[in-house]
Design a protein around this motif. Structure first.
Motif, PDB file in Angstrom:
ATOM      1  N   ALA A 435       0.830  -1.207   0.000  1.00 10.35           N
ATOM      2  CA  ALA A 435       0.000   0.000   0.000  1.00 10.35           C
ATOM      3  C   ALA A 435       0.863   1.254   0.000  1.00 10.35           C
ATOM      4  O   ALA A 435       0.596   2.209  -0.754  1.00 10.35           O
ATOM      5  N   LEU A 441      -2.870  -2.479  -4.885  1.00 12.67           N
ATOM      6  CA  LEU A 441      -3.569  -1.938  -3.722  1.00 12.67           C
ATOM      7  C   LEU A 441      -4.761  -2.795  -3.301  1.00 12.67           C
ATOM      8  O   LEU A 441      -5.031  -2.927  -2.102  1.00 12.67           O
ATOM      9  N   LEU A 445      -5.184  -4.377   0.329  1.00 11.29           N
ATOM     10  CA  LEU A 445      -6.364  -4.133   1.154  1.00 11.29           C
ATOM     11  C   LEU A 445      -6.930  -5.439   1.698  1.00 11.29           C
ATOM     12  O   LEU A 445      -7.288  -5.535   2.888  1.00 11.29           O
ATOM     13  N   ALA A 468      -4.057   1.873   3.568  1.00 14.95           N
ATOM     14  CA  ALA A 468      -4.412   1.292   2.265  1.00 14.95           C
ATOM     15  C   ALA A 468      -5.627   2.013   1.684  1.00 14.95           C
ATOM     16  O   ALA A 468      -5.669   2.311   0.478  1.00 14.95           O
ATOM     17  N   ARG A 471      -4.422   5.313   0.359  1.00 14.86           N
ATOM     18  CA  ARG A 471      -3.710   5.217  -0.921  1.00 14.86           C
ATOM     19  C   ARG A 471      -4.662   4.939  -2.080  1.00 14.86           C
ATOM     20  O   ARG A 471      -4.375   5.279  -3.224  1.00 14.86           O
TER      21      ARG A 471
END
Length: 545
Positions: A435, A441, A445, A468, A471
């Motif tokens: 992340a 991503l 997550l 996360a 981001r």
């Protein structure tokens, strides 16, 4: 509901305090010493607290508040002789709960069942104290030869998850000692499924299987754990054709094992004083239980009592299965005390033996001292020796990330997860790194959501999940998660820094700067970067994420 059942329920809840609140303060002549003792206890200076309680007792002999305080503080300081002396300063019928517990434990160890039972019957205090008395009374009953229904009964406590497994093992060991082997095996199996790691209970279970000629089942049970040093030693004894348990079970040993388990629960709930008190009782009842010395020393290290910690580690003989762990713990005590050079010298001296834990300690110490280039080859050598141990590629991955070798670090962290798929530390580390780097991503997550499921009260893990979301541009969700993380660990610089970033992106500039100022005062890794944000804010996003 019985008070000791209430205690078990309290222990299962976060923040439950295991030691009882003291009774009303003593008469005026001793009040100043009493206050000094309470302050010393609050600072975890238990030896000083005991001194003040005894000074107060000289002015107010037999005062229940002072006797209770002197007993608990002496136990927490590791001074069983002083605790016993304090416990004798009031008549049994008027003695506070811990005074009678100390006297009962002493009688139990001496196999004076009548005296122990009499003392335990007088225990009346906090629910947790009555729970301790309830557990000890089972060993008094089986020691005295009682095997009728009810004499060996802790089953009502086994439903409290995950701590019920401790009482399940106690129930099983008591049945085992009483000669009720079939019932004991059933109870051991139930305890094993209870979700609490208790190596001494596993060892006792395997020992019973081996004594009944079920050596293959005993080996299978011990093979399920490849990490615990004591169980590795038990496995070696089994393979050599001997008895699994290092020593036969006795009422004192069984009770001490229970106290070690309760101490671990008390520590998890933030009651270091209660944990130390129980560990001192366990050490006095069964001095050969090296697990109690190790746990006592490690907790004293956490509290900054390094000399007391090293004295506890010294109680563990060189031929003990826990000797490598004790040597490692002494290294870390020196490191925590601020003597990095002495810690490194001791770690290097131990590592010359070639023993795997000593090598692991040296590698970890190099990493802690930011000697990553020295740590990395040590971890590589350890992985060759123990390729199934997830902790080794995990540790090397963290080191390689610090060295700027991210592809290799990622491979190591993925290898750690391949070996232990639900390891929250590995899930958190890999998920956060991905992340933070803006890579994969959605995968990050998912990893972090699973890590939070496994560690729902860890501010650091929850922060990773919030980061996360940040981001990914999910700022509303990031704020919600990051605020929760900071509420759990308000003194963590990175968590406050992340929350500041999320506030800024949400347009809450004043709150963002407040969080950054907090982070700056909490020894962050990169204070210059935080100061730059305070001065200039965050740069505008190039385009919506």
């Amino acid at each position: 509901m019985k008070r000791w059942l209430v205690a078990a329920a309290l222990l299962a809840g976060a923040g439950a305090c295991a030691t009882a609140p003291l009774p009303d303060p003593p008469q005026a002549g001793a009040y100043s010493d009493y206050l000094v003792a309470r302050i010393a206890n609050a600072r975890a200076d238990h030896a000083a607290a005991a001194d003040s309680y005894f000074s107060a007792l000289a002015r107010a002999p037999g005062d229940a508040a002072l006797v209770e305080g002197a007993v608990i503080a002496s136990l927490a300081a590791g001074d069983i002789a002083r605790a016993r002396r304090a416990a004798r300063l009031s008549a049994p019928e008027r003695a506070p709960a811990y005074a009678n517990i100390v006297r009962a434990a002493e009688a139990l160890a001496a196999r004076d069942w009548r005296a122990a039972e009499r003392r335990l019957a007088l225990v009346e205090g906090a629910a947790s104290e009555e729970l301790i008395a309830r557990m000890l009374s089972v060993w008094v009953h089986v020691g005295a030869g009682a095997t009728e229904d009810g004499a060996v009964d802790l089953l009502s406590l086994t439903a409290i998850r995950p701590y019920g497994a401790l009482f399940g093992y106690q129930h099983a060991m008591a049945l085992d000692y009483a000669g009720q082997q079939e019932a004991a095996l059933t109870a051991y199996e139930a305890a094993r499924r209870g979700g609490m790691a208790l190596p001494l209970g596993v060892e006792a279970h395997a020992d019973l299987l081996a004594r009944r000629g079920q050596r293959a089942q005993a080996a299978e049970l011990l093979d399920a754990d490849r990490v615990d040093a004591a169980l590795n030693s038990a496995r070696a004894r089994l393979e050599a054709g001997g008895r699994v348990a290092e020593r036969p079970l006795t009422p004192a040993r069984g009770a001490a094992i229970g106290l070690i388990g309760l101490a671990a629960i008390f520590q998890q709930q933030g009651d270091a004083t209660g944990a130390l008190a129980l560990l001192t009782l366990a050490r006095s009842m069964a001095p050969e239980l090296d697990a109690a010395h190790l746990a006592f020393g490690q907790l004293q290290t956490d509290l900054g009592h390094f000399e007391s910690a090293r004295a506890a580690f010294a109680r563990i003989p060189e031929n003990s299965a826990l000797a490598p762990a004790a040597r490692s713990a002494e290294v870390w005590a020196l490191q925590e005390a601020g003597d990095a050079e002495a810690a490194l010298a001791l770690a290097r001296a131990h590592a010359e033996s070639g023993e795997i834990q000593a090598q692991r300690t040296l590698a970890a110490l190099h990493s802690a001292q930011e000697r990553y280039g020295d740590a990395e080859p040590l971890y590589s050598a350890l992985i060759e020796r123990a390729p199934r141990d997830w902790r080794l590629p995990f540790a090397r991955g963290l080191v390689r990330e610090k060295l700027g070798r991210w592809p290799e670090a990622e491979a190591d962290l993925r290898q750690a997860l391949a070996l232990s798929p639900d390891q929250p530390d590995a899930l958190n580390s890999l998920g956060y790194s991905l992340a933070d780097r803006g890579e994969r991503l959605e995968e990050a997550l998912a990893m972090l959501e699973r890590a939070v499921e496994l560690r729902p009260m860890s501010g650091a893990v929850i922060d990773s999940l919030g980061w996360a979301h940040y981001r990914l541009g999910n700022y509303a969700r990031a704020l919600e998660v990051l605020e929760h993380a900071v509420s759990l660990e308000p003194g963590h610089a990175t968590l406050n820094d992340h929350l500041g970033d999320a506030y800024w992106r949400a347009g809450r500039r004043t709150e963002a700067r407040f969080q950054w100022r907090r982070a700056l005062g909490q020894s962050p890794e990169n204070p210059a970067a935080i100061q730059a944000k305070l001065d200039n804010g965050l740069p505008e996003l190039a385009s919506p994420p």
